[in-house]
Design a protein around this motif. Structure first.
Motif, mmCIF file in Angstrom:
data_model
loop_
_atom_site.group_PDB
_atom_site.id
_atom_site.type_symbol
_atom_site.label_atom_id
_atom_site.label_comp_id
_atom_site.label_asym_id
_atom_site.label_seq_id
_atom_site.Cartn_x
_atom_site.Cartn_y
_atom_site.Cartn_z
ATOM 1 N N ALA A 4 -19.745 20.882 -30.378
ATOM 2 C CA ALA A 4 -20.535 20.610 -29.171
ATOM 3 C C ALA A 4 -19.929 21.309 -27.957
ATOM 4 O O ALA A 4 -20.643 21.923 -27.147
ATOM 5 C CB ALA A 4 -20.620 19.107 -28.927
ATOM 6 N N LYS A 5 -18.619 21.255 -27.845
ATOM 7 C CA LYS A 5 -17.958 21.880 -26.695
ATOM 8 C C LYS A 5 -18.042 23.402 -26.776
ATOM 9 O O LYS A 5 -18.152 24.079 -25.740
ATOM 10 C CB LYS A 5 -16.512 21.404 -26.611
ATOM 11 N N TYR A 6 -18.027 23.927 -27.993
ATOM 12 C CA TYR A 6 -18.213 25.374 -28.138
ATOM 13 C C TYR A 6 -19.635 25.759 -27.737
ATOM 14 O O TYR A 6 -19.844 26.764 -27.047
ATOM 15 C CB TYR A 6 -17.927 25.821 -29.566
ATOM 16 N N TYR A 7 -20.615 24.972 -28.176
ATOM 17 C CA TYR A 7 -21.999 25.222 -27.764
ATOM 18 C C TYR A 7 -22.109 25.254 -26.243
ATOM 19 O O TYR A 7 -22.779 26.125 -25.672
ATOM 20 C CB TYR A 7 -22.924 24.145 -28.312
ATOM 21 N N LEU A 8 -21.465 24.304 -25.586
ATOM 22 C CA LEU A 8 -21.524 24.260 -24.121
ATOM 23 C C LEU A 8 -20.923 25.520 -23.512
ATOM 24 O O LEU A 8 -21.445 26.054 -22.531
ATOM 25 C CB LEU A 8 -20.795 23.014 -23.604
ATOM 26 N N SER A 9 -19.828 26.000 -24.096
ATOM 27 C CA SER A 9 -19.181 27.204 -23.567
ATOM 28 C C SER A 9 -20.055 28.437 -23.734
ATOM 29 O O SER A 9 -19.868 29.442 -23.035
ATOM 30 C CB SER A 9 -17.829 27.429 -24.265
ATOM 31 N N GLN A 10 -21.011 28.358 -24.666
ATOM 32 C CA GLN A 10 -21.924 29.477 -24.924
ATOM 33 C C GLN A 10 -23.314 29.250 -24.301
ATOM 34 O O GLN A 10 -24.268 29.965 -24.622
ATOM 35 C CB GLN A 10 -22.073 29.673 -26.437
ATOM 36 N N ASP A 11 -23.404 28.244 -23.422
ATOM 37 C CA ASP A 11 -24.675 27.914 -22.753
ATOM 38 C C ASP A 11 -25.771 27.513 -23.739
ATOM 39 O O ASP A 11 -26.960 27.746 -23.494
ATOM 40 C CB ASP A 11 -25.157 29.087 -21.889
ATOM 41 N N LYS A 12 -25.373 26.894 -24.827
ATOM 42 C CA LYS A 12 -26.348 26.398 -25.813
ATOM 43 C C LYS A 12 -26.444 24.877 -25.650
ATOM 44 O O LYS A 12 -26.076 24.096 -26.526
ATOM 45 C CB LYS A 12 -25.915 26.780 -27.224
ATOM 46 N N ASP A 13 -26.951 24.478 -24.479
ATOM 47 C CA ASP A 13 -26.932 23.066 -24.103
ATOM 48 C C ASP A 13 -27.799 22.196 -25.000
ATOM 49 O O ASP A 13 -27.431 21.053 -25.292
ATOM 50 C CB ASP A 13 -27.357 22.918 -22.642
ATOM 51 N N GLU A 14 -28.943 22.717 -25.428
ATOM 52 C CA GLU A 14 -29.823 21.903 -26.275
ATOM 53 C C GLU A 14 -29.116 21.527 -27.584
ATOM 54 O O GLU A 14 -29.254 20.401 -28.063
ATOM 55 C CB GLU A 14 -31.125 22.649 -26.568
ATOM 56 N N LYS A 15 -28.376 22.464 -28.144
ATOM 57 C CA LYS A 15 -27.659 22.186 -29.391
ATOM 58 C C LYS A 15 -26.532 21.187 -29.154
ATOM 59 O O LYS A 15 -26.269 20.323 -30.003
ATOM 60 C CB LYS A 15 -27.123 23.482 -29.988
ATOM 61 N N ALA A 16 -25.876 21.283 -28.019
ATOM 62 C CA ALA A 16 -24.828 20.315 -27.688
ATOM 63 C C ALA A 16 -25.421 18.921 -27.491
ATOM 64 O O ALA A 16 -24.860 17.919 -27.960
ATOM 65 C CB ALA A 16 -24.085 20.758 -26.430
ATOM 66 N N ILE A 17 -26.570 18.844 -26.821
ATOM 67 C CA ILE A 17 -27.242 17.560 -26.606
ATOM 68 C C ILE A 17 -27.545 16.885 -27.941
ATOM 69 O O ILE A 17 -27.359 15.674 -28.093
ATOM 70 C CB ILE A 17 -28.543 17.756 -25.790
#
Length: 211
Positions: free
Chosen positions: A141-154
């Protein structure tokens, strides 16, 4: 190193020489050349001593080739899994640490494959149970956030809440969801989420009652 490889093919140092060449290519971002060398090492009987390391670096090589062909992300993930599997029953501290590093690194390649969240969840649940699964999903999730993939992190933070709606860490998960919705710019979803949070954490709310 190339002279050892070419002239002394039966030398006990040939695998180390091949590895040095592979590392040189890798460091120079010559990933196709590095891939060939790592694969040659893995095919050599003399390469057993450096087998897992060569396999690990091959996984990273495939990852770095993913920009040219997304199928390489799948190869990277599968190769990391081989490294982790090879080290599963090892007891030496260095091998345990190496396995732990491979488990951390595979998350980055899993982030690039279709259904990466679900595969990460199922793979680590089988590998080490709920605690390991939760740890690695949090990393994803934190990696997704670092890549601006917020929907996947959510989606991951929602899954955490679904697993244990009354856990003390739920407010942290909700904070992450709210921050992501702000970055996405979805005002309708953000307002709905904030109203839901206010109700959940009000003095009469279910979370407060259970905590």
């Amino acid at each position: 190193f190339q002279q050892v490889v070419t002239k002394f093919k039966k030398s006990p140092y040939v695998a180390e020489s091949q590895l040095a060449l592979a590392e040189f290519f890798f460091m120079k971002d010559l990933f196709f050349a590095a891939q060939k060398k790592y694969e040659e090492i893995l095919a050599m009987a003399a390469g057993k001593k450096v087998h897992n390391y060569a396999l690990y670096k091959l996984a990273w090589t495939f990852y770095n080739l993913g920009g040219a062909d997304a199928a390489n992300y799948r190869k990277s993930t599968d190769t990391f899994k081989k490294v982790i599997g090879n080290l599963e029953d090892k007891t030496a501290r260095s091998e345990i640490e190496f396995r732990d590093q491979a488990m951390k690194d595979i998350v980055i390649s899993l982030a690039e494959v279709p259904n990466g969240f679900e595969e990460t969840r199922d793979y680590f649940n089988r590998l080490g149970g709920k605690a390991l699964m939760m740890k690695m999903l949090d990393r994803l999730a934190k990696y997704y956030l670092s890549q601006d993939k917020d929907e996947k992190a959510i989606a991951i933070f929602r899954y955490f809440i679904q697993l244990d709606p009354w856990a003390p860490i739920v407010p942290d998960h909700l904070d992450m969801i709210v921050d992501s919705l702000k970055r996405i710019g979805d005002r309708r979803r953000l307002d709905k989420e904030q109203r839901s949070i206010i109700a959940l954490f009000s003095p009469q709310g279910e979370w407060v009652k259970k905590n």
